[in-house]
Design an enzyme around this catalytic site. Structure first.
Site, PDB file in Angstrom:
ATOM      1  CG  MET A   1      -1.681  -6.650  -3.492  1.00  0.00           C
ATOM      2  SD  MET A   1      -2.591  -6.211  -2.000  1.00  0.00           S
ATOM      3  CE  MET A   1      -3.128  -4.549  -2.368  1.00  0.00           C
TER       4      MET A   1
ATOM      5  CG  ASP B   1       5.613  -5.329   6.348  1.00  0.00           C
ATOM      6  OD1 ASP B   1       5.424  -5.938   7.413  1.00  0.00           O
ATOM      7  OD2 ASP B   1       4.799  -4.534   5.849  1.00  0.00           O
TER       8      ASP B   1
ATOM      9  CE  LYS C   1      -0.738  -9.413   7.315  1.00  0.00           C
ATOM     10  NZ  LYS C   1      -0.019  -8.257   7.869  1.00  0.00           N
TER      11      LYS C   1
HETATM   12  N1  SAH Z   1       2.620  -0.174   0.439  1.00  0.00           N
HETATM   13  C1  SAH Z   1       3.102  -0.718  -0.797  1.00  0.00           C
HETATM   14  C2  SAH Z   1       2.113  -1.642  -1.442  1.00  0.00           C
HETATM   15  C3  SAH Z   1       1.893  -2.916  -0.665  1.00  0.00           C
HETATM   16  S1  SAH Z   1       0.724  -3.984  -1.418  1.00  0.00           S
HETATM   17  C4  SAH Z   1       3.448   0.449  -1.735  1.00  0.00           C
HETATM   18  O1  SAH Z   1       3.136   1.586  -1.443  1.00  0.00           O
HETATM   19  O2  SAH Z   1       4.084   0.203  -2.759  1.00  0.00           O
HETATM   20  C5  SAH Z   1       1.781  -5.099  -2.274  1.00  0.00           C
HETATM   21  C6  SAH Z   1       1.644  -4.892  -3.758  1.00  0.00           C
HETATM   22  O3  SAH Z   1       2.376  -3.744  -4.133  1.00  0.00           O
HETATM   23  C7  SAH Z   1       2.228  -6.001  -4.579  1.00  0.00           C
HETATM   24  O4  SAH Z   1       1.315  -7.063  -4.737  1.00  0.00           O
HETATM   25  C8  SAH Z   1       2.496  -5.294  -5.889  1.00  0.00           C
HETATM   26  O5  SAH Z   1       1.310  -5.159  -6.628  1.00  0.00           O
HETATM   27  C9  SAH Z   1       2.889  -3.939  -5.421  1.00  0.00           C
HETATM   28  N2  SAH Z   1       4.348  -3.819  -5.336  1.00  0.00           N
HETATM   29  C10 SAH Z   1       5.088  -3.606  -4.233  1.00  0.00           C
HETATM   30  N3  SAH Z   1       6.391  -3.516  -4.560  1.00  0.00           N
HETATM   31  C11 SAH Z   1       6.462  -3.681  -5.899  1.00  0.00           C
HETATM   32  C12 SAH Z   1       7.517  -3.679  -6.834  1.00  0.00           C
HETATM   33  N4  SAH Z   1       8.778  -3.502  -6.437  1.00  0.00           N
HETATM   34  N5  SAH Z   1       7.231  -3.861  -8.138  1.00  0.00           N
HETATM   35  C13 SAH Z   1       5.968  -4.042  -8.541  1.00  0.00           C
HETATM   36  N6  SAH Z   1       4.931  -4.048  -7.703  1.00  0.00           N
HETATM   37  C14 SAH Z   1       5.174  -3.870  -6.398  1.00  0.00           C
END
Ligand code: SAH
Length: 502
Positions: free
Chosen positions: A175, A38, A60
């Site tokens: 998100m 990803d 995406k």
């Molecule tokens: N599977 C991922 C989440 C994917 S959804 C997990 O477990 O972290 C994507 C969302 O995750 C983003 O829109 C944001 O809200 C959050 N996110 C992912 N990485 C991030 C980061 N480094 N800092 C802040 N938010 C993050």
């Protein structure tokens, strides 16, 4: 091999800091035949993949056409059925807003085995890096992970806003930037206190992480004003205020500073890691590369005859490493040095010797050739055989001095530094740098010539010692700090001392 063929591994890569990848994820990445990855995976996450592994981007990106979810499932299935070991690498944790569940279901339906490797999810990692504990005995006995942006194809909202508003604990929205003002309003409408502390954390655990704090009532305006962009988390709850006491990332001595490391790549990683550990953003901009010369007749002859020398002088950790490679190639080992006095130009070189099982007899206090000459005054050299193993382009201070004292000196070049064109991306990243570090005259010359006008003008230059400083000045630049101790540790402490006051 730890990755089974015909199996798909749904692997979490953590929130962005490469140090937060699990050991299992690294093992599987190193083993896999195919890796489907990803967008939000840590920098360098795939560095350990096999040379012949297939690396396929299926991320995406907002506003950019992407591989549809069904097709991802189909491609994973096809790869596994073709007998490959497949890693499906996702940001954070695969089962937390990561569609890992859907992919697992598609694989099960297609009769493909899968395993899940959890990752550190952003909800706990970005918050921790922001100094916000998601639970706290005083403030929150529960935490909820909530999506702030539901699947737009869903007809009705699955979120029960009054229930969320009444949730007795911390709310962490993934998100959540796009719909923040609507969501905050729904919570307030549902009865949540608009004065409750709130925070937004952008790019948590990545270099350049930003955190904004406000209240539930004002967080949307703050996020807009500060232009916080995805990926970001929104935290709502009393714990958000704990950040004031608990923030730690910003307290690291080099937080927010960009430091350019100009050493050859092979030598840079130790310095880069130390700087990163101090909070700096590091740009590696090597203008030289080290090339081994252990294959030359001269080097081979010296290695073969290593036991004949009375005094062996080593002037860099690289020289030590290569000398021992040459010795091994000659069919010998450390025992061949048993009768010799061994001199190291500084503690880094002495450490490299220690790693080969040799305790250096002579180590000067200052780490320049002149200092080695001085301490060697106590060693009888007249009529003795001396080997100086070093870089091709080194100065002749040491051999000249020893010859003058009647020694028979062989100077053997074990490596040379050759020019390497700096990478365009790294040049761009270096433009706003706060510091440029130089550890040798050759890097100064090559880098300043290669960059010309694009040398980061505002950066303060940190030099390892007087010889390097002189070359900096000859290149028309100013030295901001010169290390007292002329080795990497000395350079780092000089930089730290300067950063504390600038
Ligand atoms: N599977 C991922 C989440 C994917 S959804 C997990 O477990 O972290 C994507 C969302 O995750 C983003 O829109 C944001 O809200 C959050 N996110 C992912 N990485 C991030 C980061 N480094 N800092 C802040 N938010 C993050």
């Amino acid at each position: 091999m730890s990755a089974r063929t015909g199996v798909v591994y749904l692997v979490g890569a953590g929130p962005g800091d490469p140090g937060l990848m699990t050991r299992r994820s690294l093992e599987l990445i190193a083993d896999a035949d195919s890796i489907y990855y990803d967008r939000l995976i840590p920098d360098g996450a795939l560095d350990g993949a096999r040379e012949d592994a297939e690396l396929i981007y299926v991320g995406k990106q907002p506003g950019v056409p992407s591989v549809p979810q069904d097709e991802i499932g189909e491609r994973l299935t096809r790869a596994a059925k073709a007998g490959r070991s497949v890693v499906r690498l996702k940001g954070g944790d695969p089962f937390v807003f990561g569609r890992g569940g859907e992919e697992g279901e598609a694989l099960r339906a297609a009769g493909v085995e899968f395993e899940v490797v959890p990752g550190v999810t952003a909800g706990v990692a970005a918050t921790a890096y922001a100094g916000i504990p998601v639970t706290h005995r005083g403030d929150a006995s529960a935490v909820a992970f909530v999506t702030g942006h539901e699947d737009p194809e869903k007809a009705e909202t699955a979120l029960d806003w009054p229930a969320l508003a009444a949730f007795p604990g911390t709310l962490v929205f993934y998100m959540g930037v796009k719909r923040l003002s609507e969501n905050a309003a729904s919570l307030i409408e549902g009865g949540r206190d608009p004065e409750q502390p709130a925070a937004a954390i952008e790019r948590g655990t990545w270099p350049g992480q930003r955190t904004v704090t406000a209240t539930l009532g004002t967080i949307a305006a703050s996020v807009e004003r500060e232009a916080i962009k995805a990926p970001a988390l929104i935290v709502i709850g009393d714990v958000a205020a704990r950040r004031e006491e608990l923030h730690w990332l910003e307290r690291r001595p080099l937080h927010g500073r960009t430091v350019v490391v100009t050493r050859a790549r092979a030598q840079a990683s130790g310095v880069a890691k130390t700087l990163q550990g101090l909070g700096a953003q590091v740009v590696e901009l090597p203008a030289i590369r080290i090339e081994s010369l252990t294959g030359t007749d001269e080097a081979r002859a010296a290695a073969k005859a290593i036991g004949d020398y009375d005094l062996i002088c080593l002037t860099s950790p690289n020289g030590v490493k290569l000398l021992f490679e040459a010795i091994a190639e000659a069919g010998l080992d450390a025992r061949a040095l048993a009768g010799a006095t061994v001199a190291a130009i500084g503690p880094g070189t002495a450490r490299a010797l220690a790693a080969e099982g040799i305790a250096a007899d002579v180590i000067p206090e200052r780490f320049v050739a002149e200092a080695l000459v001085e301490v060697l005054e106590d060693v009888e050299v007249e009529g003795k055989r001396v080997l100086i193993a070093r870089a091709a382009e080194a100065r002749d201070v040491l051999p000249d001095a020893l010859r003058e004292r009647g020694a028979s000196v062989d100077v053997v070049a074990l490596y040379e530094t050759v020019r390497e064109a700096p990478d365009e991306k790294a040049i761009a990243a270096a433009q706003g740098a706060d510091y440029v570090t130089f550890t040798s005259s050759s890097t100064v010359k090559n880098l300043t010539e290669a960059l010309g006008e694009r040398f980061p003008a505002a950066a303060r230059i940190v030099s390892i010692g007087p010889v390097t400083s002189e070359t900096v000045r000859e290149s028309g630049l100013e030295v901001a700090v010169e290390a007292d101790r002329h080795d990497v540790d000395g350079l780092l402490s000089a930089l730290l001392a300067d950063a504390a006051t600038h």
